[in-house]
Write a protein that holds these residues in place. Structure first.
Motif, PDB file in Angstrom:
ATOM      1  N   TRP A 180     -44.393  -7.280 -37.402  1.00  0.00           N
ATOM      2  CA  TRP A 180     -43.369  -8.154 -36.825  1.00  0.00           C
ATOM      3  C   TRP A 180     -43.505  -9.586 -37.341  1.00  0.00           C
TER       4      TRP A 180
ATOM      5  N   LYS B 250     -45.559  -7.578 -27.558  1.00  0.00           N
ATOM      6  CA  LYS B 250     -45.163  -6.571 -28.559  1.00  0.00           C
ATOM      7  C   LYS B 250     -46.303  -6.162 -29.491  1.00  0.00           C
ATOM      8  N   SER B 251     -47.387  -6.914 -29.486  1.00  0.00           N
ATOM      9  CA  SER B 251     -48.488  -6.596 -30.388  1.00  0.00           C
ATOM     10  C   SER B 251     -49.169  -5.288 -29.994  1.00  0.00           C
ATOM     11  N   LYS B 252     -49.449  -4.479 -30.993  1.00  0.00           N
ATOM     12  CA  LYS B 252     -50.171  -3.232 -30.769  1.00  0.00           C
ATOM     13  C   LYS B 252     -51.653  -3.371 -31.140  1.00  0.00           C
TER      14      LYS B 252
ATOM     15  N   LEU C 244     -38.824  -9.958 -35.158  1.00  0.00           N
ATOM     16  CA  LEU C 244     -38.860  -9.718 -33.719  1.00  0.00           C
ATOM     17  C   LEU C 244     -37.910 -10.650 -32.978  1.00  0.00           C
TER      18      LEU C 244
ATOM     19  N   LYS D  98     -34.582  -6.500 -30.599  1.00  0.00           N
ATOM     20  CA  LYS D  98     -35.994  -6.111 -30.639  1.00  0.00           C
ATOM     21  C   LYS D  98     -36.773  -6.522 -29.396  1.00  0.00           C
ATOM     22  N   ILE D  99     -36.238  -7.482 -28.646  1.00  0.00           N
ATOM     23  CA  ILE D  99     -36.948  -7.922 -27.439  1.00  0.00           C
ATOM     24  C   ILE D  99     -36.140  -7.663 -26.175  1.00  0.00           C
TER      25      ILE D  99
ATOM     26  N   ALA E 126     -43.551 -13.222 -26.332  1.00  0.00           N
ATOM     27  CA  ALA E 126     -42.967 -12.026 -26.949  1.00  0.00           C
ATOM     28  C   ALA E 126     -43.944 -11.395 -27.932  1.00  0.00           C
TER      29      ALA E 126
END
Length: 352
Positions: free
Chosen positions: A259, A165-167, A281, A326-327, A161
């Motif tokens: 997060w 989700k990391s940018k 998160l 969030k996920i 996850a």
């Protein structure tokens, strides 16, 4: 989180397990095994790890299991908390005190209780004992049960996850104490992240303290400083396995607009982090509550068995939280990975 380092003693008395007292006869419950006559009241003694009830993580998960047992099974309970850096002799004295006072069963929460609990159990053969997080998943004695967990499996899923989700393409991990148990969290987290996104950068694990200093499971200030360090290295998702100290991690990460990933309990629902809950998160949930309840229920029903029980993804002993939604967009992917772990197609490492 519990404040103060003194041993705290709280006694909470539940209603007696007296199922047989009829309206007209007023018959006293006996100490037999049940039927319509009722059962002898169970008196449970539980020794918490550092931080005690109120840490909003590991110990609170154990407390939830104890509270459920109190409600469902109508038992009496007594709780005592550990002190930081205490010797094994203190743990032994704590367990022996409860056994001497007639508490049966007796529970030690945390791997550090393993040796002391096994030693005390030999002197109280008629008392049932449980150690949560049994060291190396091993116990001994006909009256001793151990609960252990596949933390690496749940951590694999939250690692996936984090990567998805990391940018920034960089994620971090903060462990409370540099011990093999916490290495399992990092190993799973790193493996899951790299499986979900091979190009992800997983920063080296940061451990707050080295044994025998276990303040890394309690000191929120240490968590705050470690989180700042990971943020400075461009991590935008940070997973902690640091007990009460992790509250500092979550707050710091959340206030930075990044997060955070919680541990043990579903930390999205914990009051201490209410101000930053929307930056949580997910959490790697470790069902210590289930282990405590299962054990107490087995003693209450006369089905106790010595030896260890492993809690993993297959029996819902570990997993991940979905609170906050969030996920939701990646849940199908996480559940696909979960199914592959359960089937054995994915082998999750226990050390990095």
């Amino acid at each position: 989180m519990r404040r103060g380092l003194k041993i705290s003693l709280v006694t909470v008395t539940g209603a007696a397990l007296t199922l047989g007292a009829s309206a007209c006869g007023g018959k006293k419950a006996d100490s037999g095994d049940g039927g319509d006559e009722g059962k002898k009241t169970l008196k449970i003694g539980l020794a918490f790890d550092i931080g005690g009830r109120g840490d909003q993580s590991f110990n609170d998960s154990a407390a939830a299991g104890l509270d459920r047992a109190k409600k469902d099974l109508k038992v009496q309970t007594e709780e005592i908390s550990a002190k930081p850096d205490e010797p094994d002799a203190d743990k032994e004295s704590r367990l022996r005190l409860m056994a001497n006072k007639g508490y049966n069963p007796v529970i030690g929460v945390g791997f550090a209780y393993t040796a002391s609990l096994i030693k005390v159990a030999k002197d109280f053969p008629n008392t049932k004992f449980l150690v949560v997080d049994a060291d190396q998943c091993k116990v001994e004695g006909p009256n001793v049960s151990g609960a252990c967990f596949s933390e690496e499996q749940g951590s694999y899923l939250v690692g996936a996850a984090a990567a998805l989700k990391s940018k920034t393409g960089t994620i971090g991990f903060i462990g409370g104490v540099n011990i093999p148990l916490i290495h399992k969290f990092f190993a799973g987290y790193q493996a899951g992240a790299k499986a979900a996104k091979p190009g992800i950068k997983v920063l080296p694990a940061k451990y707050l303290t080295e044994p025998p200093n276990f303040n890394g499971f309690k000191d929120t200030g240490l968590g705050i400083e470690a989180a700042k360090g990971k943020l400075d290295q461009d991590a935008d998702v940070i997973f902690h396995a640091a007990g009460g100290a992790g509250i500092g991690v979550i707050k710091t990460v959340g206030q930075a607009g990044k997060w955070a990933i919680g541990v043990d309990s579903d930390q999205y629902n914990q009051p201490a982090v209410a101000g930053v809950k929307e930056q949580i998160l997910t959490s790697m949930v470790k069902h210590v509550d289930l282990a405590v309840y299962d054990f107490v229920e087995s003693v209450a029903k006369g089905t106790f068995k010595a030896g260890t029980t492993k809690y993993n993804l297959q029996n819902d002993g570990v997993g991940y939280a979905t609170s906050g939604g969030k996920i939701d967009d990646i849940k199908a992917r996480l559940d696909e990975l979960k199914a592959k772990i359960i089937s054995g197609e994915i082998k999750v490492p226990t050390d990095a």
